[in-house]
Structure formats: structure tokens, C-alpha cells
Write an enzyme that holds these catalytic residues in place. Structure first.
Site, PDB file in Angstrom:
ATOM      1  N   GLY A 253       1.649  -3.731  -0.726  1.00  0.00           N
ATOM      2  CA  GLY A 253       1.711  -2.736  -1.792  1.00  0.00           C
ATOM      3  C   GLY A 253       1.868  -1.328  -1.283  1.00  0.00           C
ATOM      4  N   THR A 254       2.985  -0.734  -1.603  1.00  0.00           N
ATOM      5  CA  THR A 254       3.360   0.552  -1.039  1.00  0.00           C
ATOM      6  C   THR A 254       4.605   1.006  -1.747  1.00  0.00           C
ATOM      7  OG1 THR A 254       2.616   0.042   1.193  1.00  0.00           O
ATOM      8  CG2 THR A 254       4.411   1.550   1.040  1.00  0.00           C
ATOM      9  N   THR A 255       4.887   2.317  -1.658  1.00  0.00           N
ATOM     10  CA  THR A 255       6.266   2.749  -1.835  1.00  0.00           C
ATOM     11  C   THR A 255       6.576   3.724  -0.716  1.00  0.00           C
ATOM     12  OG1 THR A 255       5.848   2.722  -4.194  1.00  0.00           O
ATOM     13  CG2 THR A 255       7.927   3.670  -3.461  1.00  0.00           C
TER      14      THR A 255
END
Lengths: 276, 239
Positions: free
Chosen positions: A72-74
């Protein structure tokens, strides 16, 4: 060898003769760029991917224990006329639990090289630190900084040895070298792509939407800062697993600078007030 | 004198005799000369006189290691073959891993480290060659390096190895000019240096040049003869 012959040992010791690869003269080799000596030992007789599957993927886990790998990341990066923009969020999550809002997803390898992280936090942090070590050794041996293409290739070659064993890493290597600005995407499969614009992580689709609609090669510096920040912000707004702060870097000919670190809550109010 | 059997052993006065003997073997090899100009690098070797039935072209003492690097050697030809093979593989390996051609210094360092490993290992003898490695880095700077059997390397502006290397080097010291702009001057210097020690003139000289951003070119016999004639004419004018 003569002594072996005299002792009669060479009859029952299978000597390979002078197989160049295995002769002790050739074992110490400073020229293989960590590609052939795996940095991480894999235990014998265990398939890491199979071992992990019941713990990670199934409903109940093993004996009621479940491991939630941090995903989970951007993150995003794009090239434009004044260099390379890099922007990342800072949330680390384990399933639906937010571990921290202040995770550093950009590793500063040297003043002219940055690496972003998305996927499993542990894998990214470990492998990019090994990459930083290799880059430092390269600079000491060759008296000049490593090029962006070489650094990204090193990383890709390192992780391809562990293909299929459950690594999860999507990273962008950005820098400025003799050939100008460089941007490469490297992932845990050993895929390595050169490009002008990348976004990785669970929120990448949102970031691409904003980036694609506002991107031009001839953006001015303030426009590029604004675009990068907006893209990450909008991703954090919609993606549950991205958030925290937007950390932004600008890679220029004279090295990178950290442009800003703004909380997404403040950004929300700023953009909301603009619309009025 | 009993310290020359296993080469990993130092003699009491700090010599590695096998390495010294290897250097003697180099001194018996045919002369090679290298000159680094501003826009061109030149390697010349003394061609050995071949037997009547022997094919002239199979004796090649100047070998290219990559598109931008080539080398000449003095000493045991068989040893040189091994080094050249390994260096060629390493050049390609460097291109594959780093995505750039190897610099001249890098490949020299690689060759030197192979040579050094063989001076510090049991049961093996050092390589009996010195080599002159020339070329251009991909940013356009020309280089000339010399390696010797002990595994050391140095950068030179002009150098000679093999038989009569000392005489040739003295000639080069007297006649090398710092900023030789013209390619012809650099080539002529290499030929003149070789003519000092080679018998019977241009027939026994083999020459290779590389200009920036071009591949290595072996000069044909007629071209060498042209240069030799020009040099003789100049000499006549001076005297």
C-alpha cells in the site's frame, strides 16, 4: 597438483583440473557487481513462496496466526524539461492497520541518485540499502559516480536471483548522470523499464489519472511541483492504503533537493479553498 | 636461489623471483610501441620474421578487446591469448551490467588484477607478458596504459615494451611533443620509434590506429611504407 599425485590422493579425489570458474585464483572477484554472489542466503529445501502462502493469503492463517505484509503506497516520478520530479506518500499499512504515517519511501543513495519504494516495506528498505552499498563501492573503485542505468540494472540483477520467492518491490531509480536525467522502474520480477513517467503502488491508478491530464514536457518548475503534489494527494484521498504526508523531491543537474513535505490534510484544505 | 620454486614465497630481500623472471621473458619478446595523441591512439609492433612456409597473417600481436579498446603485448604469445580472451569477456560483461562500454582504465585494472592473482597463488606461475592497452573512453578521452607481469599498471603518454624497450623509450622521451594536434605526427612518432630498433624498415612493422568515435584500423603495408618514405625524406632534409 604434484603433491596430490605423490600421496596418491588424486586417484580418489575428483579434481576438476583447471576449471577457471572454481579455481581459487578466480574466486575473489571485484568485478561481478554483486550479480553472482547473492547477498541474502535462501534456506535449503524450503520454497519461500509456498511457505508464505498459508500465512499471508488464507483466511485463518496458520494456527490462527496471519502475517499481514506491509503493502500500500502511492509513488510517482516523471521527467520534464528541468529534470525529474519524485513524489511519494508516507503511510505504511499492514492490512487495515496503519503502522505509521511518517514512513520515508524515498532513499537518498547519493546526491545524484534517489530510489522510491512501494510494495513490501521490508523488501524495499533492504534491497535499496544493498543497492546504496554497491553504488558507494562502485564510486570508490571507479572514481566516478555510478550511472542511473547501471544502478537500476544492479538492483534488477540482484532481485532476479530471488524471482518467485515472494519478494514484493516496485521501485523507481531516479538520478542525473553524464547522460542527463534518468528514470527507471525496477520491480521484484527483475523487470526494468526506462521511461518518462511512472507511478507505482496501490494508489497508482489515481495518480496516473491526475498526472496524465496535467503533464507536458515543458512544464515550469512551480507547475511541475504542483502537478506532482496534486497527483499524490488525489491518490491518498481515494486509496485507503496511501496517506500521511506528500514528500516531494526535484532531481536537477546539480543534484536533488527536497522540495516539500506536506500533510495531506493541509493539502486538502488548500485545494478545497482554491475551488471556491 | 632456492626461493624461485614456489612463487608464493618471498626471498629474504623482498623479491618475488618468479615475477622478476617473467619480466625477463617479456624483455625477450618483440618490441611494441604505444603513443597517445590528442585525437588518435597508435600501437605499433615489430613483426617477427616468419618462416618461408608460414602464413603471415596468423601472427597477430595487436588485438582488439572491444570497439573502443585494443592492446598489444610483449612476451609469451600463449599467455597473452588467455588474457585477451578474459578481457574480451569482461568488456562484454561490463556492457551488459552497466550499459556502457568499459573505460580503458577499467579493463586495464581487470587485466592487472588477473595478473596479480596469479602471482599470489600456489602452483601457478605469473603471466609472462606486458601489455600496452589503448583506447578512448565513451566521453572521448584517449588513454594509454601499460601493465606488467606483477600486476601493476600505469598510464603513459607514450611507451615501449619488449626487446630494446629502453632505447625506444629514450627516443620517445626526446621526441614526444605535448600537444601533437595532427594524427599524422602521432603515427609518424610511433613508426620512427619502431624504426630505431627494427631491422630492414617498414616491412617488419605492424601498426594499428584508432581515432575518436571510430573503430580500430590496421594500417596496410603500403600505407606504412608511405609513412616510412615520408620519414626518410624528412631525415634527409634535416641532415
Amino acid at each position: 597438483m604434484a603433491l596430490l599425485d605423490v600421496c596418491g590422493i588424486s586417484d580418489w579425489v575428483k579434481e576438476d583440473g583447471f576449471n577457471a570458474e572454481r579455481a581459487s585464483v578466480d574466486k575473489v572477484n571485484h568485478f561481478n557487481f554483486a550479480a553472482q554472489t547473492p547477498e541474502l542466503a535462501v534456506p535449503v529445501g524450503v520454497d519461500p513462496a509456498e511457505f508464505l502462502r498459508p500465512l499471508v493469503d488464507s483466511e485463518e492463517g496458520v494456527d490462527g496466526v496471519k502475517i499481514n505484509l506491509e503493502h500500500g503506497t502511492t509513488t510517482l516520478a516523471f521527467k520534464f524539461q528541468h529534470g525529474v520530479m519524485v513524489a511519494v506518500d508516507s503511510r505504511a499499512s499492514a492490512g487495515s492497520y496503519v503502522s505509521t504515517q511518517m514512513f520515508k519511501k524515498v532513499i537518498e543513495i547519493n546526491p545524484f541518485l534517489l530510489g522510491t519504494m512501494s510494495g513490501s516495506a521490508a523488501d524495499c528498505v533492504y534491497w535499496e540499502r544493498v543497492l546504496a552499498k554497491e553504488c558507494r563501492i562502485y564510486k570508490l573503485r571507479n572514481k566516478e559516480r555510478i550511472s542511473v542505468s547501471a544502478a537500476s540494472k544492479l538492483l534488477a540483477n540482484m532481485v532476479v536471483n530471488y524471482r518467485g520467492m515472494g519478494l514484493s518491490m516496485g521501485t523507481m531509480i531516479c538520478g542525473w548522470d553524464k547522460k542527463g536525467p534518468g528514470l527507471y522502474y525496477v520491480d521484484d520480477n527483475g523487470l526494468r523499464l526506462c521511461g518518462n513517467m511512472f507511478s507505482t503502488g496501490s494508489g497508482n491508478t489515481y495518480a496516473y489519472g491526475v498526472m496524465d491530464s496535467g503533464y507536458r514536457y515543458d512544464l515550469s518548475v512551480p507547475e511541475a511541483y504542483d502537478l506532482a503534489q496534486r497527483a499524490i494527494f488525489h491518490a491518498t484521498h481515494r486509496d485507503a492504503y496511501s496517506g500521511g504526508t506528500v514528500n516531494m523531491y526535484h532531481m536537477r543537474e546539480t543534484g536533488w533537493i527536497k522540495v516539500s513535505q506536506e500533510d495531506v490534510g493541509d493539502l486538502y484544505h488548500r485545494f478545497f479553498n482554491e475551488k471556491k | 636461489m632456492s626461493y624461485d620454486r614456489a612463487i608464493t614465497v618471498f626471498s629474504p630481500d623482498g623479491h618475488l623471483f618468479q615475477v622478476d623472471y617473467a619480466q625477463e621473458a617479456v624483455k625477450k619478446g618483440s618490441t611494441a610501441v604505444g603513443v597517445r595523441g590528442k585525437n588518435v591512439v597508435v600501437l605499433g609492433v615489430e613483426k617477427k620474421i616468419v618462416a618461408k612456409l608460414q602464413e603471415d597473417r596468423t601472427v597477430r600481436k595487436i588485438c582488439s578487446l572491444d570497439d573502443n579498446v585494443f592492446m598489444a603485448f610483449a612476451g609469451l604469445t600463449a599467455d597473452a591469448r588467455i588474457i585477451v580472451n578474459r578481457a574480451r569477456v569482461e568488456c562484454q560483461s561490463h556492457r551488459l551490467t552497466v550499459e556502457d562500454p568499459a573505460t580503458v582504465e577499467y579493463i586495464t585494472r581487470y587485466i592487472s588484477s588477473i595478473k596479480q592473482r596469479y602471482t599470489q597463488s600456489n602452483g601457478r606461475r605469473p603471466f609472462g607478458i606486458s601489455s600496452l592497452i589503448v583506447g578512448f573512453d565513451f566521453d572521448g578521452t584517449p588513454h594509454l596504459y601499460q601493465t606488467d607481469p606483477s600486476g601493476t599498471y600505469h598510464a603513459w603518454k607514450a611507451n615501449a615494451i619488449g626487446r630494446s624497450a629502453k632505447t625506444v623509450r629514450e627516443f620517445l622521451e626526446k621526441n614526444y611533443k605535448e600537444d601533437m594536434e595532427s594524427d599524422t605526427d602521432t603515427i609518424k612518432l610511433a613508426i620512427r620509434a619502431l624504426l630505431e630498433v627494427v631491422q630492414s624498415g617498414g616491412k617488419n612493422i605492424e601498426l594499428a590506429i584508432m581515432k575518436r568515435d571510430e573503430s580500430m584500423k590496421m594500417l596496410a603495408q603500403e600505407e606504412i611504407e608511405e609513412y616510412v618514405t615520408a620519414i626518410e625524406t624528412e631525415k634527409q632534409k634535416k641532415t
